[in-house]
Design a protein around this motif. Structure first.
Motif, PDB file in Angstrom:
ATOM      1  N   ARG A  18      32.554  32.089  36.453  1.00 13.73           N
ATOM      2  CA  ARG A  18      31.336  32.662  37.021  1.00 13.73           C
ATOM      3  C   ARG A  18      30.545  31.581  37.767  1.00 13.73           C
ATOM      4  O   ARG A  18      29.992  31.833  38.836  1.00 13.73           O
ATOM      5  CB  ARG A  18      30.481  33.291  35.925  1.00 13.73           C
ATOM      6  CG  ARG A  18      29.245  33.972  36.494  1.00 13.73           C
ATOM      7  CD  ARG A  18      28.435  34.667  35.438  1.00 13.73           C
ATOM      8  NE  ARG A  18      27.287  35.326  36.038  1.00 13.73           N
ATOM      9  CZ  ARG A  18      26.283  35.842  35.337  1.00 13.73           C
ATOM     10  NH1 ARG A  18      26.290  35.790  34.021  1.00 13.73           N
ATOM     11  NH2 ARG A  18      25.264  36.417  35.952  1.00 13.73           N
ATOM     12  N   ALA A  19      30.497  30.392  37.199  1.00 10.66           N
ATOM     13  CA  ALA A  19      29.809  29.292  37.878  1.00 10.66           C
ATOM     14  C   ALA A  19      30.454  29.001  39.227  1.00 10.66           C
ATOM     15  O   ALA A  19      29.758  28.759  40.219  1.00 10.66           O
ATOM     16  CB  ALA A  19      29.822  28.042  37.001  1.00 10.66           C
ATOM     17  N   ILE A  22      29.334  31.760  41.630  1.00 12.99           N
ATOM     18  CA  ILE A  22      27.937  31.613  42.051  1.00 12.99           C
ATOM     19  C   ILE A  22      27.838  30.531  43.119  1.00 12.99           C
ATOM     20  O   ILE A  22      27.121  30.692  44.117  1.00 12.99           O
ATOM     21  CB  ILE A  22      27.041  31.290  40.843  1.00 12.99           C
ATOM     22  CG1 ILE A  22      26.945  32.504  39.921  1.00 12.99           C
ATOM     23  CG2 ILE A  22      25.640  30.869  41.301  1.00 12.99           C
ATOM     24  CD1 ILE A  22      26.229  32.219  38.616  1.00 12.99           C
ATOM     25  N   ARG A  23      28.550  29.434  42.927  1.00 15.65           N
ATOM     26  CA  ARG A  23      28.504  28.362  43.921  1.00 15.65           C
ATOM     27  C   ARG A  23      29.059  28.843  45.261  1.00 15.65           C
ATOM     28  O   ARG A  23      28.515  28.532  46.322  1.00 15.65           O
ATOM     29  CB  ARG A  23      29.282  27.138  43.426  1.00 15.65           C
ATOM     30  CG  ARG A  23      29.229  25.962  44.408  1.00 15.65           C
ATOM     31  CD  ARG A  23      29.902  24.726  43.851  1.00 15.65           C
ATOM     32  NE  ARG A  23      31.308  24.942  43.581  1.00 15.65           N
ATOM     33  CZ  ARG A  23      32.116  24.025  43.046  1.00 15.65           C
ATOM     34  NH1 ARG A  23      31.642  22.838  42.718  1.00 15.65           N
ATOM     35  NH2 ARG A  23      33.388  24.289  42.825  1.00 15.65           N
ATOM     36  N   LEU A  27      23.789  28.776  46.359  1.00 19.65           N
ATOM     37  CA  LEU A  27      22.995  28.340  45.211  1.00 19.65           C
ATOM     38  C   LEU A  27      21.518  28.251  45.559  1.00 19.65           C
ATOM     39  O   LEU A  27      21.146  27.895  46.667  1.00 19.65           O
ATOM     40  CB  LEU A  27      23.461  26.955  44.747  1.00 19.65           C
ATOM     41  CG  LEU A  27      24.792  26.886  44.013  1.00 19.65           C
ATOM     42  CD1 LEU A  27      25.264  25.450  43.950  1.00 19.65           C
ATOM     43  CD2 LEU A  27      24.663  27.452  42.613  1.00 19.65           C
ATOM     44  N   ALA A  41      23.202  28.977  38.327  1.00 17.81           N
ATOM     45  CA  ALA A  41      24.468  28.951  37.589  1.00 17.81           C
ATOM     46  C   ALA A  41      24.272  28.377  36.192  1.00 17.81           C
ATOM     47  O   ALA A  41      24.829  28.897  35.218  1.00 17.81           O
ATOM     48  CB  ALA A  41      25.506  28.138  38.362  1.00 17.81           C
ATOM     49  N   VAL A  45      25.165  30.785  33.108  1.00 22.18           N
ATOM     50  CA  VAL A  45      26.268  30.408  32.209  1.00 22.18           C
ATOM     51  C   VAL A  45      25.759  30.258  30.779  1.00 22.18           C
ATOM     52  O   VAL A  45      26.389  30.744  29.829  1.00 22.18           O
ATOM     53  CB  VAL A  45      26.947  29.113  32.700  1.00 22.18           C
ATOM     54  CG1 VAL A  45      27.875  28.550  31.633  1.00 22.18           C
ATOM     55  CG2 VAL A  45      27.723  29.385  33.977  1.00 22.18           C
TER      56      VAL A  45
END
Length: 256
Positions: A18-19, A22-23, A27, A41, A45
């Motif tokens: 997921r991180a 998102i990146r 961001l 993120a 997380v």
């Protein structure tokens, strides 16, 4: 407990992915302090992992870098989960691969479990106390470097004077010891366990950056300082961790 462990492993991998997503989508970054950033993120997380952990282990406590400490319902009987949702946030924000998710479990003042997941590198480290350390399912064993071949990982905390870090570099230079600073303490500790570097030193590290990696090193056969003494869980502590012979050789120089 084994089923819970597998669910937790899956949740850590999902959180890391997921991180990454998102990146890739863009961001929003705010500054916490110099060279210390928090992004959506980090928050997402940690919240995701906290939700899974609370569902699996409702009586345990929780210590997260972003959300702080939640005490266990029965501190004498229950443990504490310690999480850094993204260690190496600056690297992560810059698009580098050297960052990770770090999760550790503490009970009776001992590290019982540790997980370090570096999604961009496809490296998933796991350790249980007394059961060994693993990278992507392969057991890890630490070996001392040959004479003159030691390579140290370093961290620099801005909670300590910069001059102390400069003195450390001079000391290593005089002893012809190579060093690297990659900006993610949890992952550098994991890489001591896997042999990418032979030791890691930082004059002050927070518990969410340190605990999982320290267990990995111990379970792979390395030596580590007693991080949890003097309330290291909440206050942080000095970290010196390495292959056994190197740990003893450099310990007097490192104030450990």
């Amino acid at each position: 407990m084994q089923d819970d462990y597998q669910v937790l492993e899956a949740a850590i991998k999902t959180a890391g992915k997921r991180a990454q997503a998102i990146r890739q989508s863009g961001l929003s970054v705010t500054t916490k302090s110099r060279q210390d950033f928090v992004s959506q993120a980090d928050i997402a997380v940690e919240a995701e992992l906290k939700k899974v952990i609370r569902a699996l282990f409702p009586d345990d406590g929780f210590l997260g870098e972003e959300s702080g400490l939640v005490q266990a319902s029965k501190p004498e009987d229950c443990g504490v989960w310690v999480i850094d949702p993204i260690d190496g946030t600056t690297n992560y924000v810059q698009g580098m691969d050297y960052w990770c998710v770090s999760v550790a479990y503490i009970k009776h003042n001992e590290i019982q479990m540790g997980f370090v997941y570096a999604p961009d590198r496809e490296e998933f480290f796991t350790a249980k106390k007394g059961q060994g350390a693993y990278l992507n399912g392969v057991r890890l064993t630490i070996h001392d470097p040959q004479k003159g071949q030691a390579l140290l990982g370093l961290g620099r905390s801005n909670r300590r004077p910069v001059q102390a870090y400069c003195d450390l570099i001079l000391m290593l230079d005089k002893q012809s010891i190579e060093y690297r600073r990659f900006g993610a303490g949890a992952l550098m500790l994991a890489h001591v366990a896997s042999g990418l570097v032979h030791g890691y030193f930082e004059s002050h590290l927070n518990s969410w950056d340190a605990l999982a990696g320290l267990l990995l090193i111990e379970e792979a056969g390395g030596q580590v300082t007693d991080f949890l003494k003097n309330d290291g869980l909440l206050n942080g502590n000095l970290v010196w961790a390495a292959s056994p012979q190197l740990w003893e050789e450099l310990r007097p120089w490192l104030g450990a």
